[in-house]
Design an enzyme around this catalytic site. Sequence first.
Site, PDB file in Angstrom:
ATOM      1  N   ASN A 102       0.875  -1.178   0.000  1.00 49.16           N
ATOM      2  CA  ASN A 102       0.000   0.000   0.000  1.00 49.16           C
ATOM      3  C   ASN A 102       0.910   1.225   0.000  1.00 49.16           C
ATOM      4  O   ASN A 102       1.483   1.559   1.033  1.00 49.16           O
ATOM      5  CB  ASN A 102      -0.886  -0.033   1.259  1.00 49.16           C
ATOM      6  CG  ASN A 102      -1.689   1.244   1.418  1.00 49.16           C
ATOM      7  OD1 ASN A 102      -1.787   2.060   0.501  1.00 49.16           O
ATOM      8  ND2 ASN A 102      -2.291   1.417   2.593  1.00 49.16           N
ATOM      9  N   LYS A 140       0.130   4.249  -0.285  1.00 48.01           N
ATOM     10  CA  LYS A 140      -0.514   5.447   0.285  1.00 48.01           C
ATOM     11  C   LYS A 140      -0.296   6.648  -0.640  1.00 48.01           C
ATOM     12  O   LYS A 140      -0.239   6.476  -1.859  1.00 48.01           O
ATOM     13  CB  LYS A 140      -0.022   5.700   1.709  1.00 48.01           C
ATOM     14  CG  LYS A 140      -0.121   4.453   2.588  1.00 48.01           C
ATOM     15  CD  LYS A 140      -0.058   4.766   4.051  1.00 48.01           C
ATOM     16  CE  LYS A 140       0.038   3.461   4.819  1.00 48.01           C
ATOM     17  NZ  LYS A 140      -0.198   3.613   6.238  1.00 48.01           N
ATOM     18  N   HIS A 194      -9.666   0.708   4.596  1.00 47.80           N
ATOM     19  CA  HIS A 194      -8.425   0.956   5.344  1.00 47.80           C
ATOM     20  C   HIS A 194      -8.742   1.910   6.500  1.00 47.80           C
ATOM     21  O   HIS A 194      -9.587   2.805   6.363  1.00 47.80           O
ATOM     22  CB  HIS A 194      -7.376   1.573   4.404  1.00 47.80           C
ATOM     23  CG  HIS A 194      -6.014   1.631   5.016  1.00 47.80           C
ATOM     24  ND1 HIS A 194      -5.657   2.593   5.937  1.00 47.80           N
ATOM     25  CD2 HIS A 194      -4.927   0.837   4.871  1.00 47.80           C
ATOM     26  CE1 HIS A 194      -4.408   2.389   6.309  1.00 47.80           C
ATOM     27  NE2 HIS A 194      -3.933   1.318   5.685  1.00 47.80           N
ATOM     28  N   GLU A 254      -7.297   4.391   7.638  1.00 50.08           N
ATOM     29  CA  GLU A 254      -7.137   5.829   7.346  1.00 50.08           C
ATOM     30  C   GLU A 254      -8.379   6.356   6.625  1.00 50.08           C
ATOM     31  O   GLU A 254      -8.777   7.507   6.817  1.00 50.08           O
ATOM     32  CB  GLU A 254      -5.846   6.047   6.537  1.00 50.08           C
ATOM     33  CG  GLU A 254      -4.624   5.852   7.426  1.00 50.08           C
ATOM     34  CD  GLU A 254      -3.343   5.449   6.699  1.00 50.08           C
ATOM     35  OE1 GLU A 254      -3.277   5.570   5.465  1.00 50.08           O
ATOM     36  OE2 GLU A 254      -2.414   5.005   7.397  1.00 50.08           O
ATOM     37  N   GLU A 296      -5.714  -5.367  10.369  1.00 48.71           N
ATOM     38  CA  GLU A 296      -4.748  -4.297  10.623  1.00 48.71           C
ATOM     39  C   GLU A 296      -5.097  -3.588  11.929  1.00 48.71           C
ATOM     40  O   GLU A 296      -5.964  -2.702  11.945  1.00 48.71           O
ATOM     41  CB  GLU A 296      -4.787  -3.284   9.475  1.00 48.71           C
ATOM     42  CG  GLU A 296      -4.397  -3.877   8.140  1.00 48.71           C
ATOM     43  CD  GLU A 296      -3.793  -2.795   7.228  1.00 48.71           C
ATOM     44  OE1 GLU A 296      -2.652  -2.975   6.825  1.00 48.71           O
ATOM     45  OE2 GLU A 296      -4.459  -1.792   6.967  1.00 48.71           O
ATOM     46  N   GLY A 335       1.915   2.129  10.661  1.00 55.78           N
ATOM     47  CA  GLY A 335       2.805   3.281  10.506  1.00 55.78           C
ATOM     48  C   GLY A 335       3.441   3.734  11.807  1.00 55.78           C
ATOM     49  O   GLY A 335       4.008   4.822  11.882  1.00 55.78           O
ATOM     50  N   SER A 381       3.115  -2.290  10.346  1.00 59.92           N
ATOM     51  CA  SER A 381       4.564  -2.244  10.579  1.00 59.92           C
ATOM     52  C   SER A 381       5.252  -3.584  10.325  1.00 59.92           C
ATOM     53  O   SER A 381       6.201  -3.951  11.028  1.00 59.92           O
ATOM     54  CB  SER A 381       4.878  -1.737  11.993  1.00 59.92           C
ATOM     55  OG  SER A 381       4.346  -0.436  12.170  1.00 59.92           O
TER      56      SER A 381
HETATM   57  C1  PEP Z   1      -0.977  -0.024   5.972  1.00 59.40           C
HETATM   58  O1  PEP Z   1      -1.073   1.177   5.740  1.00 59.40           O
HETATM   59  O2  PEP Z   1      -1.848  -0.789   5.542  1.00 59.40           O
HETATM   60  C2  PEP Z   1       0.177  -0.500   6.743  1.00 59.40           C
HETATM   61  C3  PEP Z   1       0.176  -1.727   7.168  1.00 59.40           C
HETATM   62  O3  PEP Z   1       1.178   0.412   6.959  1.00 59.40           O
HETATM   63  P1  PEP Z   1       2.612   0.112   7.684  1.00 59.40           P
HETATM   64  O4  PEP Z   1       3.138  -1.159   7.117  1.00 59.40           O
HETATM   65  O5  PEP Z   1       3.453   1.301   7.334  1.00 59.40           O
HETATM   66  O6  PEP Z   1       2.314   0.016   9.149  1.00 59.40           O
END
Ligand code: PEP
Length: 256
Positions: free
Chosen positions: A9, A11, A95, A97, A167, A173, A212
């Site tokens: 992803n 972003k 997601h 966000e 998630e 993040g 992460s």
């Molecule tokens: C995500 O945005 O779906 C995600 C898992 O981000 P990160 O790996 O940076 O935590």
Amino acid sequence: MRKPIVVGNWKLNGTLADNESLVLGMLDGMSPLEGVDVAVCPPFVFVPQVARLADSTALAVGAQNCSEHDNGAFTGEVAAPMLADVGARYVILGHSERRAMYGETDEIVSAKVKAALAAGLTPILCVGETLEEREADETEAVVRRQLAAAISGNGIQSFDRIVIAYEPVWAIGTGRTASPEQAQDVHAFIRGQLADHDAGIAQSVRIQYGGSMKPGNAADLLAQPDIDGGLIGGASLKAEDFLGICRVAADTVGKQ
Ligand code: PEP
């Protein structure tokens, strides 16, 4: 046997030049990678570019969102059939966000899943709790509610064409990863929720972990029996890190 799936992803990142070197870097290291589905999800405007760069390779392309509508007076939106038309195969939906910053409710996410399926895209349905919800012991209630909306809106059989991403919002993040045990518990819970409707679907659906994930922590997470891959944010912007996770997935998932 569930085939592992690793999806990047990106972003709100990328330029034509940066994308080209990132995708070429990924393709360079991908040829020995077998037994894992791999995709990247750039911002909308770069989907055609990445689709062209990855044409006839094992790298698929997805988007990070789509409209629940197919066309009409919805200024600024991008429809699922448009994404399919320019080469997307996947779309990340719900997601955290999008849920937190753009007001996407469970019902809107479910409608987007329906639009994506109708366009022949594979939705990656994101679920997960905030830190507050985890600390209030509400993780299962939140995930149950998020899943229930998509099941009632689309039917359990549609989950044979859906990928789920668990998630935990507090791990996205932040550099703070769920422990393998914490992640496994929720993945098993998700599979159990689906099994209440259809045991076969529950066994075959692929559930990614996201939050992460890096080459250094991927092996322990992906060794868990109900973790079938990763949804990768930050680490998908570096070809070597992303490939490292893909290699771990190919070597680990289903091999215990
Ligand atoms: C995500 O945005 O779906 C995600 C898992 O981000 P990160 O790996 O940076 O935590």
